[in-house]
Design a protein around this motif. Structure first.
Motif, mmCIF file in Angstrom:
data_model
loop_
_atom_site.group_PDB
_atom_site.id
_atom_site.type_symbol
_atom_site.label_atom_id
_atom_site.label_comp_id
_atom_site.label_asym_id
_atom_site.label_seq_id
_atom_site.Cartn_x
_atom_site.Cartn_y
_atom_site.Cartn_z
ATOM 1 N N ARG A 97 4.028 46.026 -1.224
ATOM 2 C CA ARG A 97 5.445 46.360 -0.995
ATOM 3 C C ARG A 97 6.251 45.121 -0.630
ATOM 4 O O ARG A 97 7.385 44.946 -1.069
ATOM 5 C CB ARG A 97 5.577 47.416 0.106
ATOM 6 N N LEU A 98 5.632 44.257 0.195
ATOM 7 C CA LEU A 98 6.316 43.027 0.596
ATOM 8 C C LEU A 98 6.577 42.135 -0.609
ATOM 9 O O LEU A 98 7.679 41.583 -0.762
ATOM 10 C CB LEU A 98 5.476 42.280 1.630
ATOM 11 N N ASP A 120 0.451 55.334 10.517
ATOM 12 C CA ASP A 120 -0.016 54.716 9.277
ATOM 13 C C ASP A 120 -1.213 55.471 8.717
ATOM 14 O O ASP A 120 -1.413 55.515 7.499
ATOM 15 C CB ASP A 120 -0.409 53.257 9.530
ATOM 16 N N ILE A 121 -2.012 56.047 9.616
ATOM 17 C CA ILE A 121 -3.219 56.784 9.226
ATOM 18 C C ILE A 121 -3.273 58.080 10.027
ATOM 19 O O ILE A 121 -2.991 58.077 11.236
ATOM 20 C CB ILE A 121 -4.494 55.950 9.493
ATOM 21 N N VAL A 122 -3.631 59.190 9.363
ATOM 22 C CA VAL A 122 -3.803 60.476 10.043
ATOM 23 C C VAL A 122 -5.237 60.949 9.829
ATOM 24 O O VAL A 122 -5.697 61.077 8.691
ATOM 25 C CB VAL A 122 -2.811 61.538 9.517
ATOM 26 N N LEU A 123 -5.930 61.205 10.941
ATOM 27 C CA LEU A 123 -7.286 61.750 10.926
ATOM 28 C C LEU A 123 -7.146 63.210 11.339
ATOM 29 O O LEU A 123 -6.871 63.512 12.507
ATOM 30 C CB LEU A 123 -8.151 60.970 11.916
ATOM 31 N N CYS A 124 -7.305 64.130 10.371
ATOM 32 C CA CYS A 124 -6.846 65.502 10.579
ATOM 33 C C CYS A 124 -7.928 66.540 10.256
ATOM 34 O O CYS A 124 -8.545 66.495 9.175
ATOM 35 C CB CYS A 124 -5.607 65.739 9.719
ATOM 36 N N ASP A 125 -8.128 67.482 11.200
ATOM 37 C CA ASP A 125 -9.008 68.624 10.953
ATOM 38 C C ASP A 125 -8.336 69.550 9.939
ATOM 39 O O ASP A 125 -7.102 69.559 9.812
ATOM 40 C CB ASP A 125 -9.267 69.360 12.260
ATOM 41 N N ILE A 126 -9.126 70.328 9.222
ATOM 42 C CA ILE A 126 -8.547 71.244 8.251
ATOM 43 C C ILE A 126 -8.294 72.607 8.868
ATOM 44 O O ILE A 126 -7.197 73.159 8.785
ATOM 45 C CB ILE A 126 -9.447 71.363 7.006
ATOM 46 N N ARG A 127 -9.290 73.191 9.534
ATOM 47 C CA ARG A 127 -9.116 74.528 10.103
ATOM 48 C C ARG A 127 -8.559 74.416 11.518
ATOM 49 O O ARG A 127 -9.236 73.959 12.432
ATOM 50 C CB ARG A 127 -10.448 75.270 10.114
ATOM 51 N N MET A 128 -7.280 74.839 11.670
ATOM 52 C CA MET A 128 -6.624 74.824 12.977
ATOM 53 C C MET A 128 -5.689 76.017 13.077
ATOM 54 O O MET A 128 -5.176 76.498 12.060
ATOM 55 C CB MET A 128 -5.802 73.529 13.152
ATOM 56 N N PRO A 129 -5.440 76.530 14.299
ATOM 57 C CA PRO A 129 -4.485 77.632 14.468
ATOM 58 C C PRO A 129 -3.042 77.145 14.279
ATOM 59 O O PRO A 129 -2.768 75.948 14.324
ATOM 60 C CB PRO A 129 -4.725 78.072 15.909
ATOM 61 N N LYS A 130 -2.125 78.096 14.076
ATOM 62 C CA LYS A 130 -0.677 77.871 13.917
ATOM 63 C C LYS A 130 -0.332 77.139 12.621
ATOM 64 O O LYS A 130 0.538 77.571 11.880
ATOM 65 C CB LYS A 130 -0.097 77.129 15.116
ATOM 66 N N MET A 131 -0.978 76.010 12.337
ATOM 67 C CA MET A 131 -0.751 75.308 11.061
ATOM 68 C C MET A 131 -1.994 74.505 10.752
ATOM 69 O O MET A 131 -2.374 73.613 11.503
ATOM 70 C CB MET A 131 0.467 74.376 11.123
ATOM 71 N N SER A 137 -6.747 49.612 2.985
ATOM 72 C CA SER A 137 -5.901 50.173 1.931
ATOM 73 C C SER A 137 -4.425 50.100 2.319
ATOM 74 O O SER A 137 -3.569 49.759 1.503
ATOM 75 C CB SER A 137 -6.297 51.621 1.655
ATOM 76 N N ARG A 138 -4.159 50.405 3.581
ATOM 77 C CA ARG A 138 -2.780 50.356 4.076
ATOM 78 C C ARG A 138 -2.247 48.916 4.051
ATOM 79 O O ARG A 138 -1.105 48.673 3.655
ATOM 80 C CB ARG A 138 -2.754 50.890 5.506
ATOM 81 N N LYS A 139 -3.073 47.968 4.459
ATOM 82 C CA LYS A 139 -2.659 46.559 4.434
ATOM 83 C C LYS A 139 -2.375 46.092 3.010
ATOM 84 O O LYS A 139 -1.408 45.357 2.769
ATOM 85 C CB LYS A 139 -3.754 45.681 5.051
ATOM 86 N N HIS A 140 -3.225 46.539 2.079
ATOM 87 C CA HIS A 140 -3.024 46.169 0.674
ATOM 88 C C HIS A 140 -1.682 46.708 0.174
ATOM 89 O O HIS A 140 -0.930 46.002 -0.518
ATOM 90 C CB HIS A 140 -4.167 46.715 -0.172
ATOM 91 N N GLU A 141 -1.376 47.957 0.518
ATOM 92 C CA GLU A 141 -0.103 48.552 0.098
ATOM 93 C C GLU A 141 1.082 47.808 0.709
ATOM 94 O O GLU A 141 2.104 47.596 0.055
ATOM 95 C CB GLU A 141 -0.060 50.028 0.502
ATOM 96 N N CYS A 147 1.606 57.688 4.661
ATOM 97 C CA CYS A 147 0.449 57.349 5.495
ATOM 98 C C CYS A 147 -0.840 57.698 4.748
ATOM 99 O O CYS A 147 -0.812 58.385 3.724
ATOM 100 C CB CYS A 147 0.503 58.082 6.836
ATOM 101 N N LYS A 148 -1.942 57.228 5.279
ATOM 102 C CA LYS A 148 -3.245 57.528 4.705
ATOM 103 C C LYS A 148 -3.825 58.764 5.395
ATOM 104 O O LYS A 148 -3.833 58.844 6.628
ATOM 105 C CB LYS A 148 -4.189 56.331 4.882
#
Length: 531
Positions: A129-130, A49-60, A121-125, A76-77
């Motif tokens: 949707r419901l 539902d949520i992704v906490l993601c670094d920007i600079r990483m090897p391979k991708m 935010s995810r709960k609101h969406e 997802c957020k």
């Protein structure tokens, strides 16, 4: 909710994974990945539902991972982590609809705050949707009835201004405002002759399934039951009996309807003349009804066309023949009686009266005479409550002229089976064995017995009463009461369990039923017998 942490630094991943109380934020599942490539693979099954993601990483890197994630359709957020605050990364994050951008070195409080906002935010969406899904479900649920109401108006008052206004909603009613229209009337006969008690519920189920059918939708057609219980289709464009007149499409529609109704319902369709404007739809409808009624004289065909109507004439009940039948039966001239009925069928086939109710009534009169004389001569008994009320219901179920003749002739067997004959005792054993096997089941009905032993319901009731001196209903009721009395001796059984084991879905009704036949309530009986 589910959270995915993507970072190439193991120390950062471990810190985020272990040092934040995720459950307090509403996160119940947490996974980690060391780069964007691994994260994409995990997303296929994990669906965060949520992704906490670094920007600079090897391979991708994080930006490429986020693009691929969006392309995959996973919703997802996105929260980005980065030690670089340059404009290029920031703009990329904005274009990917990132919810927030957290700078390194990581501040756990800021992460908590950002993830908390993402959860809300995810709960609101999800709530939105419901609500949208509920609105769509409500619309889909009501759509068949709206279209049925439109069908009924088009075949009766097509010029109503309400019709004009409603047809402007093409998404709801599909039909064009102007152009050529064709009406199809369909008769439904249940096989075996087991007319459903709750016809309305069954019709509603059919309408829902038909309105979900892609073939009907592709034709921009609508359907609904008219006041006579015919299933009516209204299609735009012209359709006729030849293949250059799009007969293939009608055969495909028939196959779809036949598949939806299943093998227990025999469907026959009458196709009205195509008309060039909406005001003429009632004309096409009446032609379709007449064409559909042709099925009574040709039980093997499935599609009938107004162009095939030809000449027909009214065939009212011949009361002289009815009186003649009574006289023949009183004299027990059964072959002559059989010939009289068969002769009437020949006249009916020649006349092809399209008023099928009138035709059925003539056979109804024959059947009343047969049963009446059988009672007078002592071959059977009559019971106003249990036999006669079935007569018209059974007559109305018969799907065609051949079956109708066979059905009426079968009642002449009443005059051939003496009460103590070997054949009658064998049939009685079969009936009683089946009753004892099934009487305790929910929904067990007299029609079930008739189907099992190969007799029609009216004949079965009459035959049973002649043999046993009481009605089937009374016999089944006595069995259920005796079984209930036996079960009530077991104090461990609850009353609703006793009711269920004797064929009652409702414990209150069971109590009323038991008191009627036993003279006391089940609780009173148990108390009296277990003292």
């Amino acid at each position: 909710m589910k959270l995915l942490i993507v970072d190439d630094e193991e120390r950062t991943r471990e810190m985020l994974y272990k040092h934040i109380a995720w459950k307090e934020l509403g996160i119940h599942e947490v996974e980690t990945a060391r780069n964007g490539l691994v994260a994409l693979e995990k997303c296929e099954n994990f669906a965060p539902d949520i992704v906490l993601c670094d920007i600079r990483m090897p391979k991708m890197d994080g930006i490429e991972f986020a693009k691929r994630l969006r392309e995959s359709g996973i919703s997802c957020k996105l929260l980005f982590l980065s030690g670089f605050s340059d404009k290029e990364y920031l703009m990329s994050a904005i274009r990917l609809n990132a919810l927030d951008y957290i700078e390194k070195p990581i501040n756990l409080d800021k992460v908590r705050e950002a993830v908390g906002k993402a959860v809300e935010s995810r709960k609101h969406e999800e709530r939105k949707r419901l609500e949208e899904r509920q609105l769509q479900d409500a619309r889909d649920e009501g759509l068949p009835y709206l279209r049925q109401e439109m069908v009924r108006k088009l075949i009766t008052v097509p010029g109503s201004h309400h019709v004009q206004e409603a047809l402007e909603s093409k998404e709801t009613f599909l039909l064009p405002l102007e152009g050529t229209y064709t009406v199809i009337a369909s008769s439904l006969y249940w096989q075996p002759l087991q007319y459903p008690e709750d016809l309305k519920s069954l019709q509603e189920t059919l309408l829902r399934r038909l309105n979900m059918n892609s073939t009907l939708a592709s034709l921009r057609g609508i359907c609904g039951f008219d006041s006579r219980q015919f299933l009516i289709f209204i299609l735009p464009e012209a359709f006729g009996s030849s293949y250059r007149e799009q007969r293939t499409i009608l055969e495909e529609l028939y196959a779809e309807v036949d598949g939806i109704t299943g093998g227990s319902i025999r469907v026959r369709m009458g196709v009205g003349d195509s008309v060039k404007e909406r005001m003429q739809i009632p004309f096409s409808y009446n032609k379709a009804l007449n064409a559909c009624n042709l099925h009574y004289y040709n039980e093997n065909s499935r599609l009938f066309f107004a162009s095939e109507l030809g000449v027909s004439r009214e065939l009212a009940t011949d009361w002289d023949m009815v009186r003649r039948l009574r006289s023949l039966l009183k004299q027990e001239e059964l072959e002559a009686a059989r010939s009289l009925i068969m002769n009437w069928t020949k006249q009916a086939r020649a006349a092809r009266d399209l008023d099928i109710v009138r035709l059925k009534d003539s056979y109804f009169q024959f059947l009343l005479v047969i049963l009446d004389v059988a009672v007078q001569l002592g071959f059977t008994d009559t019971d106003e409550d249990t036999e006669r009320r079935y007569i018209w219901k059974d007559i109305d179920r018969v799907p065609d002229l051949v079956s109708m003749e066979q059905y009426i002739l079968s009642f002449l067997n009443l005059f051939l089976m003496p009460p103590e004959s070997e054949g009658s005792s064998g049939k009685m054993r079969e009936i009683l064995q089946y009753i004892h096997k099934r009487f305790h089941e929910r929904g067990f009905a007299i029609q079930d017995i008739a189907n099992q032993v190969g007799l029609n319901e009216t004949y079965l009731c009459s035959f049973f009463k002649k043999q046993k001196g009481g009605t089937i209903k009374e016999y089944i009721s006595s069995l259920r009461v005796d079984k209930a009395k036996e079960l009530l001796l077991d104090k461990e059984l609850k009353l609703y369990e006793v009711a269920d084991r004797t064929g009652f879905a409702d414990a209150n009704y069971f109590t009323t039923f038991f008191k009627k036949y036993a003279g006391c309530t089940p609780s009173e009986y148990r108390e009296r017998m277990t003292k």
